[in-house]
Structure formats: C-alpha cells, structure tokens
Design a protein around this motif. Structure first.
Motif, PDB file in Angstrom:
ATOM      1  N   ILE A 225       0.838  -1.204   0.000  1.00 35.52           N
ATOM      2  CA  ILE A 225       0.000   0.000   0.000  1.00 35.52           C
ATOM      3  C   ILE A 225       0.867   1.246   0.000  1.00 35.52           C
ATOM      4  CG2 ILE A 225      -1.668   1.323   1.350  1.00 35.52           C
ATOM      5  CD1 ILE A 225      -2.785  -1.357   2.309  1.00 35.52           C
ATOM      6  N   GLY A 226       1.968   1.186   0.764  1.00 32.53           N
ATOM      7  CA  GLY A 226       2.835   2.349   0.829  1.00 32.53           C
ATOM      8  C   GLY A 226       3.465   2.684  -0.505  1.00 32.53           C
ATOM      9  N   THR A 227       3.884   1.657  -1.252  1.00 30.22           N
ATOM     10  CA  THR A 227       4.545   1.916  -2.527  1.00 30.22           C
ATOM     11  C   THR A 227       3.575   2.300  -3.626  1.00 30.22           C
ATOM     12  OG1 THR A 227       4.421  -0.413  -3.084  1.00 30.22           O
ATOM     13  CG2 THR A 227       6.426   0.333  -1.986  1.00 30.22           C
ATOM     14  N   ALA A 228       2.329   1.835  -3.505  1.00 27.72           N
ATOM     15  CA  ALA A 228       1.359   2.077  -4.588  1.00 27.72           C
ATOM     16  C   ALA A 228       0.372   3.184  -4.276  1.00 27.72           C
ATOM     17  CB  ALA A 228       0.593   0.782  -4.882  1.00 27.72           C
ATOM     18  N   ALA A 229       0.406   3.711  -3.061  1.00 25.59           N
ATOM     19  CA  ALA A 229      -0.657   4.618  -2.615  1.00 25.59           C
ATOM     20  C   ALA A 229      -0.766   5.861  -3.491  1.00 25.59           C
ATOM     21  CB  ALA A 229      -0.415   5.015  -1.163  1.00 25.59           C
TER      22      ALA A 229
ATOM     23  N   LYS B 203     -14.306   1.422 -15.459  1.00 20.62           N
ATOM     24  CA  LYS B 203     -13.055   1.704 -14.761  1.00 20.62           C
ATOM     25  C   LYS B 203     -12.293   0.399 -14.565  1.00 20.62           C
ATOM     26  CE  LYS B 203     -14.950   5.735 -12.410  1.00 20.62           C
ATOM     27  NZ  LYS B 203     -15.297   6.365 -11.118  1.00 20.62           N
ATOM     28  N   TRP B 204     -11.050   0.387 -15.001  1.00 15.94           N
ATOM     29  CA  TRP B 204     -10.244  -0.829 -15.017  1.00 15.94           C
ATOM     30  C   TRP B 204      -9.030  -0.703 -14.109  1.00 15.94           C
ATOM     31  CZ3 TRP B 204     -11.392  -5.050 -18.330  1.00 15.94           C
ATOM     32  CH2 TRP B 204     -12.409  -4.822 -19.260  1.00 15.94           C
ATOM     33  N   MET B 205      -8.686  -1.789 -13.437  1.00 14.15           N
ATOM     34  CA  MET B 205      -7.417  -1.886 -12.723  1.00 14.15           C
ATOM     35  C   MET B 205      -6.809  -3.266 -12.976  1.00 14.15           C
ATOM     36  SD  MET B 205      -6.334  -1.351  -8.700  1.00 14.15           S
ATOM     37  CE  MET B 205      -7.137  -2.816  -8.062  1.00 14.15           C
ATOM     38  N   THR B 206      -5.501  -3.289 -13.207  1.00 16.74           N
ATOM     39  CA  THR B 206      -4.791  -4.563 -13.292  1.00 16.74           C
ATOM     40  C   THR B 206      -3.817  -4.659 -12.125  1.00 16.74           C
ATOM     41  OG1 THR B 206      -2.863  -3.852 -14.598  1.00 16.74           O
ATOM     42  CG2 THR B 206      -4.891  -4.391 -15.815  1.00 16.74           C
ATOM     43  N   LEU B 207      -3.651  -5.874 -11.632  1.00 17.32           N
ATOM     44  CA  LEU B 207      -2.704  -6.176 -10.566  1.00 17.32           C
ATOM     45  C   LEU B 207      -1.718  -7.201 -11.103  1.00 17.32           C
ATOM     46  CD1 LEU B 207      -5.227  -6.613  -7.598  1.00 17.32           C
ATOM     47  CD2 LEU B 207      -3.868  -4.590  -8.137  1.00 17.32           C
ATOM     48  N   ARG B 208      -0.434  -6.914 -10.977  1.00 18.19           N
ATOM     49  CA  ARG B 208       0.572  -7.846 -11.474  1.00 18.19           C
ATOM     50  C   ARG B 208       1.750  -7.905 -10.521  1.00 18.19           C
ATOM     51  NH1 ARG B 208       5.323  -5.933 -13.738  1.00 18.19           N
ATOM     52  NH2 ARG B 208       5.411  -3.740 -14.391  1.00 18.19           N
ATOM     53  N   SER B 209       2.527  -8.947 -10.681  1.00 19.21           N
ATOM     54  CA  SER B 209       3.772  -9.069  -9.938  1.00 19.21           C
ATOM     55  C   SER B 209       4.865  -8.252 -10.612  1.00 19.21           C
ATOM     56  CB  SER B 209       4.195 -10.535  -9.878  1.00 19.21           C
ATOM     57  OG  SER B 209       5.438 -10.686  -9.217  1.00 19.21           O
TER      58      SER B 209
ATOM     59  N   ASP C   2       5.520  -7.165 -17.564  1.00 17.25           N
ATOM     60  CA  ASP C   2       4.380  -6.241 -17.576  1.00 17.25           C
ATOM     61  C   ASP C   2       3.261  -6.726 -18.492  1.00 17.25           C
ATOM     62  OD1 ASP C   2       5.651  -5.893 -19.995  1.00 17.25           O
ATOM     63  OD2 ASP C   2       5.599  -3.703 -19.942  1.00 17.25           O
ATOM     64  N   GLY C   3       3.293  -7.988 -18.904  1.00 16.85           N
ATOM     65  CA  GLY C   3       2.269  -8.513 -19.795  1.00 16.85           C
ATOM     66  C   GLY C   3       0.843  -8.320 -19.315  1.00 16.85           C
ATOM     67  N   PRO C   4       0.548  -8.395 -17.997  1.00 18.39           N
ATOM     68  CA  PRO C   4      -0.823  -8.215 -17.536  1.00 18.39           C
ATOM     69  C   PRO C   4      -1.332  -6.774 -17.563  1.00 18.39           C
ATOM     70  CG  PRO C   4       0.398  -9.661 -16.057  1.00 18.39           C
ATOM     71  CD  PRO C   4       1.400  -9.024 -16.971  1.00 18.39           C
TER      72      PRO C   4
ATOM     73  N   THR D   1      -5.749   1.479 -14.604  1.00 15.81           N
ATOM     74  CA  THR D   1      -4.833   1.752 -13.501  1.00 15.81           C
ATOM     75  C   THR D   1      -4.037   0.481 -13.284  1.00 15.81           C
ATOM     76  OG1 THR D   1      -6.373   3.299 -12.449  1.00 15.81           O
ATOM     77  CG2 THR D   1      -4.672   2.334 -11.054  1.00 15.81           C
ATOM     78  N   ASN D   2      -2.737   0.528 -13.528  1.00  7.20           N
ATOM     79  CA  ASN D   2      -1.890  -0.658 -13.475  1.00  7.20           C
ATOM     80  C   ASN D   2      -1.020  -0.619 -12.224  1.00  7.20           C
ATOM     81  OD1 ASN D   2      -2.589  -1.849 -16.146  1.00  7.20           O
ATOM     82  ND2 ASN D   2      -1.739   0.080 -16.901  1.00  7.20           N
ATOM     83  N   VAL D   3      -1.217  -1.600 -11.343  1.00  4.40           N
ATOM     84  CA  VAL D   3      -0.551  -1.626 -10.041  1.00  4.40           C
ATOM     85  C   VAL D   3       0.378  -2.839  -9.965  1.00  4.40           C
ATOM     86  CG1 VAL D   3      -0.891  -1.806  -7.549  1.00  4.40           C
ATOM     87  CG2 VAL D   3      -2.467  -0.453  -8.928  1.00  4.40           C
ATOM     88  N   VAL D   4       1.586  -2.618  -9.476  1.00  6.44           N
ATOM     89  CA  VAL D   4       2.583  -3.670  -9.307  1.00  6.44           C
ATOM     90  C   VAL D   4       2.665  -4.059  -7.840  1.00  6.44           C
ATOM     91  CG1 VAL D   4       5.017  -4.296  -9.587  1.00  6.44           C
ATOM     92  CG2 VAL D   4       3.899  -2.823 -11.284  1.00  6.44           C
ATOM     93  N   LEU D   5       2.547  -5.349  -7.557  1.00  7.85           N
ATOM     94  CA  LEU D   5       2.637  -5.871  -6.196  1.00  7.85           C
ATOM     95  C   LEU D   5       3.940  -6.660  -6.075  1.00  7.85           C
ATOM     96  CD1 LEU D   5      -1.029  -7.195  -5.789  1.00  7.85           C
ATOM     97  CD2 LEU D   5      -0.126  -4.941  -5.187  1.00  7.85           C
ATOM     98  N   PRO D   6       4.918  -6.156  -5.338  1.00  6.98           N
ATOM     99  CA  PRO D   6       6.235  -6.800  -5.290  1.00  6.98           C
ATOM    100  C   PRO D   6       6.183  -8.236  -4.784  1.00  6.98           C
ATOM    101  CG  PRO D   6       6.343  -4.587  -4.377  1.00  6.98           C
ATOM    102  CD  PRO D   6       4.888  -4.893  -4.576  1.00  6.98           C
TER     103      PRO D   6
END
Length: 454
Positions: free
Chosen positions: A13-17, A192-198, A224-226, A232-237
């Motif tokens: 949350i801190g990195t993506a907020a 409204k779209w959001m993607t979550l990826r590693s 980043d394929g997903p 809104t494209n969010v990366v989850l480490p």
C-alpha cells in the motif's frame, strides 16, 4: 501468519498509494454500506469459486454486505488447446463469456442493482474482457479488477499454438487489445479498469519459457504482460501468479480502487457462529453425484479425530454439501468418498468465518504412487511455494519435495511414504499456517491432503 500478511500488505500500500489515490481522486465519493454494488468473482483456468474464499472473507470483514458477494464455478474451466476446435471437458472463449453473462444477469435480477463489479484472476480476466467488450457487459459493469490476467498472452511465438487463447498472436487476443477510444486504449472505454501484477514473480508473465515447458526460449512476453493501456496498473512486489488476486496486498489494492479508501484491515475478522458448505466436484467442476462427505473435528497437533463424526452427508446431483455448523477454533478432517476415485482425507486449519465455497475435490492415486504405503499431498490453492521468499516445511523437509530453489511456479508437494505401519502424523507449514493430518493406506486408495487456507 496474520502479522506477516499485514506487513506485506502495508508495504505494498505504501509503494502504490500515490498512484492509486491519484486514480481515485476524480471518482465519486465512496458508496455507503447500503449502496455497495454486487461483486462477481471470476476464477481462472481449471479453478473453481473456492479460491475466492479468503477474498470474500476480507470484503465481509471490512463491511461489504455478504449478500452482495458472488462467486460461481464455471463448467469445464480449462481453456481449449485450439479455441476454435471443440475439446471434451474444456471451454472456448465464447462459452466462457456466455456463462459469465448468464451469471451477471442472475445477480442483477436478484439484487435489483443496475451495475456490478467484476473481479477476475488469470483466465477469468480474459473472460471478463471478452464479455465487457463483445458481450454487452460494458452497459452493466462499473469496475473491473484483473489479477494476473495474461492480457497480452503467456507467449507470442509464431507457429506455437497461435490459436490458443493464451497466445498473444491469437485472433482472440489481438481483437481484445485492438486500440479503442480517442486514446487508443486496450481497455474498453466506459468502465473503470485496474490490473494487478507481480514485479517479476508471475510464472505466466515471464520473458523465458521455463514455466510453459520451453526453458531458455523467449516467450516475447514481459513481466508487464498483464498491464493494459487505459487501466490503472498496479505492481505488487514478489507476489506470485495467484497472489495477484488472492493475497492481502491484492485485496488492499482492490478495496482502495473500489472505494477510494484503504481497508480497515487485511486480516480476516472472526465470527462467533461459523457455518460451512460447498460443492463436491471433479476437475471439470461437475458435481460428483453419489459421493459421501464425513466431517470430523481433529487435534491440530496430531491430526487425530476428536470424537465421532460431526457430519455425514450423501451428495446429490447438485454436488452441494452442508450446511455444517463448525467451531472457528477447531481444525477439521473432511473425508470424501467418491465412487471410482477412492477416499480423500482433507485436513484444514480452523475456519474463522462462514463460507459457501468450501469445495472438496478427490485426490487420486497415480501410477507413480505404486508401491507407496501412503500418499500425502501438501497444497496451497491460493498461491505458490517460493523457496526464496517463504518459510515452509513438509514432514520436516524444507523446501518441500518438488519445490524449485528459485521461482514461484509450484503449488503442491507430493510425499510417497514406504514401509507401511501404523498411521502417523504428517505436518505441512507455510508462513505460520500449520496443517497436520494422518497417513492412510494407499493400497485401499486412501490419500491425505493437507490444504492451506492462506
């Protein structure tokens, strides 16, 4: 266990907020409790609604009404090898989208809502995108969240299974990603779209073909394929493929996207009265009519049964079992006897909340098990085992058998015991969750499954 998951969620949350708050700043105020829209969860390739269990718990724990959370088992959930060629036990992209449309229509009718939220994992994202873009979904869907969706394919290699829906070169994928709207977005406008990826730990978003049986060969798909243009494209480490949807960080990002606020907690709040139920299903999500389910309370340290059976139930044509009133502080053994599939003893940690998604599937004895006195399977349905990231042990061995030293691409470990003898306890541990069960004789087609919840 809870503390590790909470810290990881807080870090993400801190990195993506900043990015997420910016994306939500122009949206309308968060809906009130009574205005929460229905959410329909869409599982991935070969999966079932059971994988959404902990996600549903987290939504409920943060105040989303339980009667507005829906998950369904798609029949024949595996994709065809060639999308245009009928294949027994598998579904096409068109069949999958038609199933989703029918379920959304039922939800809209049952709730009286005008629109729904769709949340999908992996292949479920393909289904959602197809339904929204080509099946009329854009008119009844407000938000979409895609976790680990192979939005540009898992591979894009000329001459290699090009008409599979997971090929970035397939006609299916090409039309989904064709530019749309004035900005040339890949995501369908009006939703409204959001993607979550590693960042780099999703087995199906890898530049190298190691996880598709072609190590050393390029897939032409990046980490980043997903991601989708227009979302809104969010990366989850460090999350793995399944954790892009089923982990605490994925839930936190999703809640933020839908409400404009951080969740109160990513932990699961315990309920005083726990009622469990689900379905007995095979690999194609078909009901196993004629099976029998027996439930025992067990000692969490030894796997030994505590008294007589708490439930014995014959399974009918719908595959449903339950309702079963459980204690939220008690571990359980679910004995699944299925004609032609032997008997599976499934051991689970205590259930803190009620669930209708406690699905039971048989574990079969395989030819490779010949000669074994007992077979025990340690499985993590909502994520993978990562030897570099996780703390885990199976029957005293770390990492468990079959878990590679690098990468998150294996979610089960299989133990074949020799020598016979009296039943003994076997324990699987993963990041603080501990499941213990007893061995059973493989010669009479009994298997043991230690199934993780988190």
């Amino acid at each position: 266990m809870q503390s590790r998951r909470t810290l990881l969620a807080m870090a993400v949350i801190g990195t993506a907020a900043t990015a997420m708050l910016t994306a939500c700043a122009t949206s309308s105020p968060a809906p009130s409790y009574a205005e929460r829209p229905p959410i329909v969860f869409v599982h991935g390739n070969g999966d079932s609604a059971a994988l959404w269990q902990t996600t549903v718990w987290r939504f409920e724990s943060n105040g989303w009404p339980a009667d507005r959370l829906f998950a369904f088992d798609q029949p024949n959930p595996l994709a065809r090898d060639d999308d245009a060629v009928a294949q027994p036990g598998r579904s096409s992209t068109a069949e999958s989208a038609a199933f989703l449309k029918a379920e959304v229509d039922k939800v809209l009718k049952a709730t009286g809502a005008g629109k729904v939220v769709l949340i999908g994992n992996s292949r479920g994202g393909n289904t959602i995108r197809n339904y929204v873009q080509n099946g009329g979904g854009a008119a009844v869907v407000s938000h979409v969240v895609l976790g680990g969706n192979p939005a540009h394919g898992i591979w894009a290699v000329k001459g290699f299974r090009e008409n599979n829906e997971f090929s970035g070169l397939s006609g299916f994928m090409q039309q989904l990603n064709a530019p749309k709207g004035p900005n040339g977005d890949e995501a369908t406008p009006g939703v409204k779209w959001m993607t979550l990826r590693s960042d780099n730990n999703d087995k199906y978003a890898q530049p190298d073909g190691v996880w598709i049986g072609a190590p050393g060969k390029p897939t032409n798909i990046g980490f980043d394929g997903p991601a989708l243009k227009g979302a809104t494209n969010v990366v989850l480490p460090r999350v793995d493929h399944r954790e892009t949807s089923f982990s605490p960080p994925a839930f936190a990002a999703t809640w933020q996207f839908l409400t404009g606020q951080a969740p109160r907690s990513t932990d699961v709040a315990a309920q005083a009265n726990v009622v469990l139920g689900g379905r007995v299903i095979g690999a194609e999500n078909q009901a196993l009519n004629g099976a029998t389910v027996t439930v025992y309370a067990v000692d969490p340290t030894t796997g030994a049964r505590l008294g007589s059976a708490a439930l014995t139930q014959a399974i009918g044509a719908d595959g449903r079992w339950g309702p079963f009133k459980a204690r939220g502080d008690t571990a359980h053994e679910f004995v699944l006897a299925t004609p032609g599939n032997g008997t599976t003893h499934i051991y689970r940690s205590p259930f803190p909340r009620s669930s209708n998604f406690v699905h039971l599937r048989p574990e079969r004895i395989t030819p490779a098990d010949n000669g074994a006195s007992s077979v025990v399977v340690f499985t993590r349905p909502r994520g993978y085992f990562d030897a570099q990231r996780d703390t885990m042990r199976f029957d005293g061995k770390s990492p468990p058998a079959g878990v590679p030293p690098k990468g998150a691409g294996v979610s089960t470990s299989r133990l074949r015991l020799e020598g016979g003898g009296a039943p003994r306890a076997v324990t699987g541990e993963f990041n603080g969750e501990r499941v213990t069960g007893l061995t059973w004789p493989a010669a009479t087609e009994h298997t043991t499954v230690l199934e993780l919840t988190y």
